[in-house]
Design an enzyme around this catalytic site. Structure first.
Site, PDB file in Angstrom:
ATOM      1  N   ARG A 106      -2.324   3.141   2.952  1.00 25.68           N
ATOM      2  CA  ARG A 106      -2.191   2.434   1.676  1.00 25.68           C
ATOM      3  C   ARG A 106      -3.559   2.063   1.119  1.00 25.68           C
ATOM      4  O   ARG A 106      -3.772   2.121  -0.105  1.00 25.68           O
ATOM      5  CB  ARG A 106      -1.335   1.186   1.852  1.00 25.68           C
ATOM      6  CG  ARG A 106       0.125   1.461   2.163  1.00 25.68           C
ATOM      7  CD  ARG A 106       0.894   0.165   2.311  1.00 25.68           C
ATOM      8  NE  ARG A 106       1.005  -0.541   1.044  1.00 25.68           N
ATOM      9  CZ  ARG A 106       1.483  -1.791   0.941  1.00 25.68           C
ATOM     10  NH1 ARG A 106       1.866  -2.447   2.047  1.00 25.68           N
ATOM     11  NH2 ARG A 106       1.581  -2.373  -0.230  1.00 25.68           N
ATOM     12  N   CYS A 126      -5.947 -10.265  -6.480  1.00 29.47           N
ATOM     13  CA  CYS A 126      -4.848 -10.757  -5.646  1.00 29.47           C
ATOM     14  C   CYS A 126      -4.549 -12.179  -6.113  1.00 29.47           C
ATOM     15  O   CYS A 126      -4.794 -12.515  -7.268  1.00 29.47           O
ATOM     16  CB  CYS A 126      -5.210 -10.681  -4.153  1.00 29.47           C
ATOM     17  SG  CYS A 126      -6.729 -11.551  -3.707  1.00 29.47           S
TER      18      CYS A 126
END
Length: 303
Positions: A106, A126
């Site tokens: 990922r 984030c």
């Protein structure tokens, strides 16, 4: 007294005929997101963008918003992306606690998106702009052939405990150390790379293009300059260990390079690139030391 009355009536008529212009509403403030920073040309990082930060992000002319969140972003972010033509790429990543909630596969997919010129300018975030974003940025720096010490130093600057930089947790550091771009990415790099990455991978065509190609300011704002990847380029070969280089890696030895590749690389630029790499890692240059590292470097005035 009659003259004063006449003057007052005229003044009233003038004011009554004039158009009353209401005061202009103040523009909303330009507030960057928390921990906002420029990573490389075309890539920005930071924390979760609040509603007050959207006007700031609008000035960046973003093409992609990469969200590394445990859940879907709020409606004000998705609505802003739709109204500004920004692609919102959401990667659901749980909060890191005692382990990294990412796999190397990922992370490699995220790097492919980051280094795609058609996706830039790009803003990656984030929740707080520290651990999750910092981990992905550490993998990007490893792709750029940074050594581990400056990678950790950059991560620590965004993870401060008061005034003191905080190094990455052991499980985060172990994840980055075991991440191998030459294996995870392999030949899956885009056909065109940003010039800053092409130069880091020491692609000869990119080195020549970066020095001689003139890029206008408007073009640079629209899309960062990119360079094509030469046919047959392999990331595994670029990571072959040798005895040279500041971090122990070399793209290819002089005997392995083609005549076209040798002609496109100025020998003096090799010494300058080496000095920049050493300066980035904090080494101090003493007179004569740089010439011993690279004999092709021009002598300085002190020598």
């Amino acid at each position: 007294l009659p003259s004063m009355v006449q003057s007052a009536s005229n003044e009233t008529r003038v004011h009554s005929d004039a158009t009353v212009v209401p005061p202009l509403a103040p523009l909303p403030p330009i507030v960057p997101p928390l921990r906002f920073a420029l990573v490389e040309e075309g890539i920005y990082r930071g924390a979760y963008p609040a509603l007050s930060s959207l006007r700031f992000l609008s000035n960046l002319r973003l093409r992609t918003l990469l969200c590394l969140l445990p859940e879907q972003p709020a409606e004000h972010i998705t609505s802003w992306c739709e109204s500004h033509g920004v692609r919102c790429h959401v990667e659901l990543v749980p909060v890191f606690k005692d382990e990294v909630m990412l796999t190397h596969e990922r992370a490699a997919e995220l790097l492919q998106l980051l280094v795609t010129p058609e996706a830039q300018p790009l803003y990656v975030h984030c929740l707080d702009g520290r651990t999750v974003t910092g981990t992905v940025m550490m993998c990007l720096r490893k792709l750029q052939r940074w050594s581990l010490q400056p990678i950790i130093a950059e991560f620590s600057r965004f993870c401060r405990a008061g005034d003191n930089p905080r190094p990455p947790a052991p499980h985060v550091l172990a994840f980055v150390e075991s991440f191998k771009p030459e294996l995870e990415l392999g030949r899956s790099l885009p056909s065109r790379l940003p010039c800053w990455l092409a130069l880091a991978l020491r692609l000869p065509a990119a080195n020549h293009q970066e020095r001689h190609r003139q890029v206008s300011a408007e073009e640079r704002l629209g899309a960062p300059p990119a360079a094509p990847v030469p046919a047959g380029f392999s990331l595994e070969r670029a990571w072959q260990p040798t005895s040279r280089g500041a971090n122990g890696w070399e793209a290819a030895t002089d005997s392995e390079q083609t005549p076209e590749a040798k002609a496109s690389v100025d020998p003096h630029s090799r010494g300058e690139s080496l000095l920049k790499a050493l300066a980035l890692e904090g080494y101090s240059m003493k007179p004569g030391y740089s010439r011993r590292l690279n004999p092709h470097l021009r002598p300085t005035a002190t020598e």
